[in-house]
Scaffold this motif. Structure first.
Motif, PDB file in Angstrom:
ATOM      1  N   VAL A  12       0.752  -1.066   0.072  1.00 55.35           N
ATOM      2  CA  VAL A  12      -0.268   0.085   0.022  1.00 55.35           C
ATOM      3  C   VAL A  12       0.947   1.284   0.066  1.00 55.35           C
ATOM      4  CG1 VAL A  12      -1.797  -1.154   1.244  1.00 55.35           C
ATOM      5  CG2 VAL A  12      -0.057  -0.120   2.473  1.00 55.35           C
ATOM      6  N   GLN A  13       0.132   2.460  -0.308  1.00 51.04           N
ATOM      7  CA  GLN A  13       0.766   3.600  -0.105  1.00 51.04           C
ATOM      8  C   GLN A  13       1.077   4.315   1.399  1.00 51.04           C
ATOM      9  OE1 GLN A  13       2.202   5.434  -2.924  1.00 51.04           O
ATOM     10  NE2 GLN A  13       2.148   3.404  -4.039  1.00 51.04           N
ATOM     11  N   ALA A  14       1.847   4.976   1.595  1.00 50.91           N
ATOM     12  CA  ALA A  14       1.735   5.775   2.966  1.00 50.91           C
ATOM     13  C   ALA A  14       0.410   6.618   3.105  1.00 50.91           C
ATOM     14  CB  ALA A  14       2.840   6.767   3.173  1.00 50.91           C
ATOM     15  N   GLY A  15      -0.136   6.387   4.324  1.00 54.11           N
ATOM     16  CA  GLY A  15      -1.459   6.888   4.641  1.00 54.11           C
ATOM     17  C   GLY A  15      -2.698   6.170   4.348  1.00 54.11           C
ATOM     18  N   ASP A  16      -2.449   4.988   3.601  1.00 54.64           N
ATOM     19  CA  ASP A  16      -3.396   4.004   3.265  1.00 54.64           C
ATOM     20  C   ASP A  16      -3.867   3.162   4.564  1.00 54.64           C
ATOM     21  OD1 ASP A  16      -2.882   3.229  -0.098  1.00 54.64           O
ATOM     22  OD2 ASP A  16      -3.730   4.929   0.840  1.00 54.64           O
ATOM     23  N   SER A  17      -4.754   2.333   4.418  1.00 51.24           N
ATOM     24  CA  SER A  17      -5.333   1.485   5.759  1.00 51.24           C
ATOM     25  C   SER A  17      -5.291  -0.168   5.240  1.00 51.24           C
ATOM     26  CB  SER A  17      -6.737   1.803   6.076  1.00 51.24           C
ATOM     27  OG  SER A  17      -6.701   2.914   6.676  1.00 51.24           O
ATOM     28  N   LEU A  18      -5.141  -1.047   6.127  1.00 50.23           N
ATOM     29  CA  LEU A  18      -5.095  -2.168   5.937  1.00 50.23           C
ATOM     30  C   LEU A  18      -5.562  -2.946   6.984  1.00 50.23           C
ATOM     31  CD1 LEU A  18      -1.833  -3.574   4.425  1.00 50.23           C
ATOM     32  CD2 LEU A  18      -4.055  -3.620   3.352  1.00 50.23           C
ATOM     33  N   ARG A  19      -6.635  -4.118   6.959  1.00 52.82           N
ATOM     34  CA  ARG A  19      -7.078  -5.026   8.027  1.00 52.82           C
ATOM     35  C   ARG A  19      -6.515  -6.593   7.892  1.00 52.82           C
ATOM     36  NH1 ARG A  19     -13.069  -6.600   9.968  1.00 52.82           N
ATOM     37  NH2 ARG A  19     -13.116  -7.995   8.538  1.00 52.82           N
ATOM     38  N   LEU A  20      -5.719  -6.639   8.751  1.00 52.84           N
ATOM     39  CA  LEU A  20      -5.156  -8.123   8.850  1.00 52.84           C
ATOM     40  C   LEU A  20      -6.022  -8.938   9.651  1.00 52.84           C
ATOM     41  CD1 LEU A  20      -1.387  -7.641   9.816  1.00 52.84           C
ATOM     42  CD2 LEU A  20      -2.483  -7.396   7.614  1.00 52.84           C
ATOM     43  N   SER A  21      -6.178 -10.286   8.999  1.00 49.70           N
ATOM     44  CA  SER A  21      -7.087 -11.336   9.837  1.00 49.70           C
ATOM     45  C   SER A  21      -6.196 -12.256  10.300  1.00 49.70           C
ATOM     46  CB  SER A  21      -8.235 -11.682   9.033  1.00 49.70           C
ATOM     47  OG  SER A  21      -9.129 -10.712   8.565  1.00 49.70           O
ATOM     48  N   CYS A  22      -6.571 -12.940  11.472  1.00 50.07           N
ATOM     49  CA  CYS A  22      -5.960 -13.874  11.848  1.00 50.07           C
ATOM     50  C   CYS A  22      -6.896 -15.269  12.340  1.00 50.07           C
ATOM     51  CB  CYS A  22      -5.126 -13.860  13.153  1.00 50.07           C
ATOM     52  SG  CYS A  22      -4.444 -15.368  13.856  1.00 50.07           S
ATOM     53  N   ALA A  23      -7.184 -16.217  11.581  1.00 54.63           N
ATOM     54  CA  ALA A  23      -7.852 -17.369  11.941  1.00 54.63           C
ATOM     55  C   ALA A  23      -7.494 -18.228  12.716  1.00 54.63           C
ATOM     56  CB  ALA A  23      -8.529 -17.888  10.409  1.00 54.63           C
ATOM     57  N   ASP A  73     -13.672 -11.471  17.014  1.00 62.58           N
ATOM     58  CA  ASP A  73     -14.892 -12.021  17.135  1.00 62.58           C
ATOM     59  C   ASP A  73     -15.056 -13.194  17.831  1.00 62.58           C
ATOM     60  OD1 ASP A  73     -15.042 -12.858  13.803  1.00 62.58           O
ATOM     61  OD2 ASP A  73     -14.326 -13.964  15.319  1.00 62.58           O
ATOM     62  N   PHE A  74     -16.142 -13.878  18.050  1.00 61.57           N
ATOM     63  CA  PHE A  74     -16.166 -15.322  18.645  1.00 61.57           C
ATOM     64  C   PHE A  74     -16.396 -16.448  17.394  1.00 61.57           C
ATOM     65  CE2 PHE A  74     -14.751 -14.368  22.736  1.00 61.57           C
ATOM     66  CZ  PHE A  74     -15.129 -12.928  22.900  1.00 61.57           C
ATOM     67  N   LYS A  75     -16.063 -16.076  16.354  1.00 58.90           N
ATOM     68  CA  LYS A  75     -16.003 -17.081  15.625  1.00 58.90           C
ATOM     69  C   LYS A  75     -14.281 -17.524  15.326  1.00 58.90           C
ATOM     70  CE  LYS A  75     -19.894 -15.686  12.939  1.00 58.90           C
ATOM     71  NZ  LYS A  75     -20.422 -15.253  11.646  1.00 58.90           N
ATOM     72  N   ASN A  76     -13.408 -17.230  16.320  1.00 56.71           N
ATOM     73  CA  ASN A  76     -12.129 -17.543  16.383  1.00 56.71           C
ATOM     74  C   ASN A  76     -11.251 -16.621  15.303  1.00 56.71           C
ATOM     75  OD1 ASN A  76     -12.515 -19.434  18.353  1.00 56.71           O
ATOM     76  ND2 ASN A  76     -13.513 -20.965  16.766  1.00 56.71           N
ATOM     77  N   THR A  77     -11.467 -15.437  15.190  1.00 58.85           N
ATOM     78  CA  THR A  77     -10.779 -14.764  14.363  1.00 58.85           C
ATOM     79  C   THR A  77     -10.437 -13.316  15.098  1.00 58.85           C
ATOM     80  OG1 THR A  77     -11.896 -15.503  12.538  1.00 58.85           O
ATOM     81  CG2 THR A  77     -10.612 -13.234  12.023  1.00 58.85           C
ATOM     82  N   VAL A  78      -9.159 -13.024  15.004  1.00 58.49           N
ATOM     83  CA  VAL A  78      -8.475 -11.890  15.720  1.00 58.49           C
ATOM     84  C   VAL A  78      -8.220 -10.691  14.594  1.00 58.49           C
ATOM     85  CG1 VAL A  78      -6.672 -10.763  17.000  1.00 58.49           C
ATOM     86  CG2 VAL A  78      -7.753 -13.037  17.639  1.00 58.49           C
ATOM     87  N   TYR A  79      -8.542  -9.477  14.727  1.00 55.82           N
ATOM     88  CA  TYR A  79      -8.203  -8.553  13.432  1.00 55.82           C
ATOM     89  C   TYR A  79      -7.270  -7.461  14.060  1.00 55.82           C
ATOM     90  CZ  TYR A  79     -12.700 -10.617  11.746  1.00 55.82           C
ATOM     91  OH  TYR A  79     -13.570 -11.461  11.697  1.00 55.82           O
ATOM     92  N   LEU A  80      -6.601  -6.872  13.035  1.00 54.78           N
ATOM     93  CA  LEU A  80      -5.667  -5.837  13.354  1.00 54.78           C
ATOM     94  C   LEU A  80      -6.000  -4.641  11.952  1.00 54.78           C
ATOM     95  CD1 LEU A  80      -3.324  -4.560  14.900  1.00 54.78           C
ATOM     96  CD2 LEU A  80      -1.849  -5.104  13.292  1.00 54.78           C
ATOM     97  N   GLN A  81      -6.728  -3.600  12.719  1.00 54.37           N
ATOM     98  CA  GLN A  81      -6.939  -2.606  11.749  1.00 54.37           C
ATOM     99  C   GLN A  81      -5.884  -1.606  11.749  1.00 54.37           C
ATOM    100  OE1 GLN A  81      -9.696  -2.026   9.796  1.00 54.37           O
ATOM    101  NE2 GLN A  81      -8.547  -0.415   9.007  1.00 54.37           N
TER     102      GLN A  81
END
Length: 123
Positions: A12-23, A73-81
């Protein structure tokens, strides 16, 4: 055993956003706290953020406060926004879980690790 699989990385470019998921899969019935760590090129793996089992308590590294948000969430996923990304955020990001309901900031306190996902931020 618990298996962790990260996704959501990219370039991505500087200033953009990403959301990581961990299942998580496997023996996820117990109460696990979780965390995100990252390893920049040529550097040690460092703490990013952590969350307790219920999701009600979180803690961040100083440089991520106000830009990153960990959740689960309680579907066993952790996020990092991740918002307002900077070139210095470029790293491999790892999800981790520990056999405890309380969060932790030290790598050695975690029992399970994902394989990592690459985040590259260009200026």
């Amino acid at each position: 055993q618990v298996q962790l699989v990260e996704s959501g990385g990219g370039q991505v470019q500087a200033g953009d956003s990403l959301r990581l998921s961990c299942a998580a899969s496997g023996r996820t019935g117990s109460r696990y706290a979780a965390g995100w760590f990252r390893q920049p090129p040529g550097k040690e793996r460092e703490f990013v953020a952590t969350i307790n089992w219920s999701g009600g308590m979180t803690y961040y590294a100083d440089s991520m406060k106000g830009r990153f948000t960990i959740s689960r969430d309680f579907k066993n996923t952790v996020y990092l926004q991740m918002n307002n990304l900077k070139p210095e955020d470029t790293a491999v990001y790892y999800c981790a879980a520990r056999r405890s309901s309380t969060y932790a900031i030290n790598r050695d306190d975690y029992d399970y690790w994902g394989q990592g996902t690459q985040v590259t931020v260009s200026s």
